[in-house]
Write an enzyme that holds these catalytic residues in place. Sequence first.
Site, PDB file in Angstrom:
ATOM      1  N   CYS A  36      39.349  26.160  39.731  1.00 22.39           N
ATOM      2  CA  CYS A  36      40.088  27.157  38.946  1.00 22.39           C
ATOM      3  C   CYS A  36      40.700  26.563  37.678  1.00 22.39           C
ATOM      4  O   CYS A  36      40.653  27.161  36.608  1.00 22.39           O
ATOM      5  CB  CYS A  36      41.187  27.783  39.801  1.00 22.39           C
ATOM      6  SG  CYS A  36      40.675  28.231  41.467  1.00 22.39           S
ATOM      7  N   ASP A  59      44.668  28.397  46.672  1.00 23.09           N
ATOM      8  CA  ASP A  59      44.599  29.260  47.844  1.00 23.09           C
ATOM      9  C   ASP A  59      43.254  29.111  48.549  1.00 23.09           C
ATOM     10  O   ASP A  59      43.175  29.105  49.781  1.00 23.09           O
ATOM     11  CB  ASP A  59      44.802  30.721  47.436  1.00 23.09           C
ATOM     12  CG  ASP A  59      46.190  30.983  46.892  1.00 23.09           C
ATOM     13  OD1 ASP A  59      46.702  30.120  46.161  1.00 23.09           O
ATOM     14  OD2 ASP A  59      46.769  32.041  47.179  1.00 23.09           O
ATOM     15  N   CYS A  81      44.644  29.327  38.442  1.00 26.34           N
ATOM     16  CA  CYS A  81      44.725  29.729  39.841  1.00 26.34           C
ATOM     17  C   CYS A  81      45.955  30.600  40.089  1.00 26.34           C
ATOM     18  O   CYS A  81      46.927  30.583  39.335  1.00 26.34           O
ATOM     19  CB  CYS A  81      44.731  28.509  40.744  1.00 26.34           C
ATOM     20  SG  CYS A  81      44.445  28.918  42.488  1.00 26.34           S
ATOM     21  N   ASP A  82      45.908  31.314  41.199  1.00 24.71           N
ATOM     22  CA  ASP A  82      46.766  32.467  41.458  1.00 24.71           C
ATOM     23  C   ASP A  82      48.239  32.283  41.102  1.00 24.71           C
ATOM     24  O   ASP A  82      48.819  33.071  40.361  1.00 24.71           O
ATOM     25  CB  ASP A  82      46.685  32.852  42.935  1.00 24.71           C
ATOM     26  CG  ASP A  82      45.285  33.240  43.372  1.00 24.71           C
ATOM     27  OD1 ASP A  82      44.376  33.200  42.534  1.00 24.71           O
ATOM     28  OD2 ASP A  82      45.107  33.582  44.544  1.00 24.71           O
ATOM     29  N   CYS A 118      38.581  32.181  40.788  1.00 26.58           N
ATOM     30  CA  CYS A 118      37.728  32.961  41.690  1.00 26.58           C
ATOM     31  C   CYS A 118      37.242  34.243  41.027  1.00 26.58           C
ATOM     32  O   CYS A 118      38.023  34.981  40.424  1.00 26.58           O
ATOM     33  CB  CYS A 118      38.468  33.268  42.980  1.00 26.58           C
ATOM     34  SG  CYS A 118      38.884  31.790  43.930  1.00 26.58           S
ATOM     35  N   GLU A 129      48.342  33.698  52.876  1.00 30.13           N
ATOM     36  CA  GLU A 129      47.283  34.691  52.728  1.00 30.13           C
ATOM     37  C   GLU A 129      46.385  34.654  53.958  1.00 30.13           C
ATOM     38  O   GLU A 129      46.206  33.611  54.577  1.00 30.13           O
ATOM     39  CB  GLU A 129      46.443  34.422  51.481  1.00 30.13           C
ATOM     40  CG  GLU A 129      47.165  34.727  50.193  1.00 30.13           C
ATOM     41  CD  GLU A 129      46.269  34.557  48.981  1.00 30.13           C
ATOM     42  OE1 GLU A 129      45.124  34.080  49.152  1.00 30.13           O
ATOM     43  OE2 GLU A 129      46.703  34.891  47.874  1.00 30.13           O
ATOM     44  N   SER A 169      44.745  37.670  50.303  1.00 26.33           N
ATOM     45  CA  SER A 169      44.027  37.277  49.103  1.00 26.33           C
ATOM     46  C   SER A 169      43.580  38.519  48.353  1.00 26.33           C
ATOM     47  O   SER A 169      43.356  39.581  48.945  1.00 26.33           O
ATOM     48  CB  SER A 169      42.804  36.447  49.495  1.00 26.33           C
ATOM     49  OG  SER A 169      41.890  36.360  48.429  1.00 26.33           O
TER      50      SER A 169
END
Length: 559
Positions: free
Chosen positions: A52, A84, A125-126, A197, A447, A473
Site C-alpha cells: 500500500c 490491515d 493504507c487504511d 487494496c 476487522e 474491512s
Amino acid sequence: MSSDLKRHSRTITDGRTRAGARAMLKAIGFTDEDLAKPIIGIANTWIETMPCNINLRALAARVKEGVRAAGGTPMEFNTVAISDGVTMGTEGMKASLISRDLIADSIELMGRGYMFDAIIALVACDKTIPGAAMGLTRLNVPGFLLYGGSIAPGHWRGKEITIQHVYEAIGAVAAGKMTDEELKEIEDAACPGPGACGGQYTANTMATVMEIIGLSPIGTAAVPAADPRKDSVGYRAGQLIMDVLRRDLKPRDILTRAAFENAIASVALTGGSTNAVLHLLALAREAGVPLTLDDFDTISRRTPLCCDLMPSGKYSAIHVDQAGGIQVIAKRLVDGGFAHGDAITVTGRTLAEEAADAVETPGQDVIRPLDNPIKPTGGLLVLRGNLAPEGSVVKLFGYERTYHRGPARVFDSEEAAMAAIVGGEIRPDDIVVIRYEGPRGGPGMREMLGVTSAIVGAGLGQSVSLVTDGRFSGATRGVMIGHVAPEAARGGPLAIVQEGDEIEINLDERRVDLVLSEEEIADRLLAWQPPAPRFEWGVMARYSALVSSASEGAVLVTP
C-alpha cells in the site's frame, strides 16, 4: 493571504540564539538559503511491510522537488503504518485502529516540535489517511493529504482479482469448493505491485472522502500507484502546498459541517467502507464539528448508490480513474443536489468548480448516471434496537435480504468464530455473534475480513448474518453488522447473548434485536461481570483505558 510565510519555522531557524539549531540542520545538508525559506513538513507513511505505502518514498522525492521549485524547503519525516491486510485475523490486527491515533499524535508532535510552516501528508493504507487528517487538523497549519494510489488488479483465469478474492478463496477451500492449488494461484496473482487494496475498500473510500471533503487536491487520488502520471501528481502537490501556505488556508477552514455532509454523501454514492463512519466521527471531533451516527443514516437514505465497485460490485478501483476520476463522482454529487457545491477545497476552488471540470469517459458504466443508479439509496445503514442501543452499522449493495431471524452462534473472539466457520459448524440461517472485539474489549476493534470472507467463500453469504462489536474491512460484503454499541466489554447487551438465543434483524426498520423480554435482558445484564482486561501495560492497556465508544468514533478521551 499571509505576508510572513515563515511565521512558525523562524522560531527554529532565525536569530543568534538559533545558531545551534542551524548548525545541526547544516550537518544534514541544509544551507543558509534553505533555512531562510518556509519549511514544509513532508509527513510520510512509507513502510516496507506492505504494498500500500511502498511507493511513497519515491513519491515523496517528487513532492519535495515541487516544494523546492515553488520556493520552499521540504523536510521529510515518517510515521508508523499498520497493514490491515497483512495482520488480518491475528493479534497484530489489534494494532491497526490504534495506529490511527498514533499517526495523528506523531504528526501533531512533529509539527509542534519542528514548527513547520505547512505540511503535506503522504498516505495510502487504511489508517494512515484518517490519522494524518486528524493530525493536520489538530495543528491547523496550511496542509493537505496526498494519496499514494490504488494497486492494479491481478488477473486469474481471465478475470480481475484483488486481495478480497484471496480471503474468499480461503473460505472456499475450507468448504471444499476450491483446491489448495487454486488458492495458491490466486495468492500469487492478486497483488501485482505497489498501491492500496484495489476496490472501494477502506483506503480508496477514505481517499475519495478526502478529495470530496476538500483536504486532498481533487484529481490526484484516482491515479494508480504504479501509473507514470503519479510523478507529476507529486510534483504539482509540492508546488500547491506553497500556494496553500500563501493563502493561509488551514484544515479547519475547509472542514465545515457542509464538508462533512459532502464526505458522507460520497461514501453513500460509492458504496464505501463502514470504516468511514468511525473515521469521519473522529475527524469531526478534531475539527469541532458536531456529527453523529444518525447523520450517516439520514444522508445515505437520500443519496443513490451509483458506483459499481468491489467488494460487491463489478469493478476495481483503477476503473474509477479510467472512467474520469473522482471529479466525476463529485459531479454526480453536485448535479444531484447531494453535496454542497459551495464548500471550499484545498485548491481554493469550490467543490462545484472542481466538479465542473470533470471529463467523463464516454460509455463508461463504473460511475452510473443519476437516472440509472444501482439503487436509490446509499449503502450505509445505521441500526438500533435492544442489541445496539447506541447504534451499529451495516453496508449493503442492494441484493442482500432485508430480514433475518435466526439462532445466535456466540463467540468471544474472532479466532473462535473462524475455527467454527472453517470447521463447518455454521449452518444456513445462523447469526454469528462475535463479541469482546470492540475498541475497549479487543482492544483495537479488529476487522473481521477473514471471518466474513470465509462465510462468503463457504457459500453462506446469503444465508448467514454476523453481528459484532468489532469492525469490518471495506472488502466485506453481506449482512455483516458491526460497530455494535455499547460494546460487550462496556456491558452492552451483546455481552449477555447466549448460544441459541433468537436474534431479529430488520434492515427496513433499521433494527437489530435480541428476541427476549425486557425483564430477561435486565436480569442478564445485572448478573453480567466484566472480563479481566486482556492487557495490563503498554500501548494496548493505555488505549483500552482511554478509548471511547465506536458510536463516537473510537477516539482517545483525555481523562
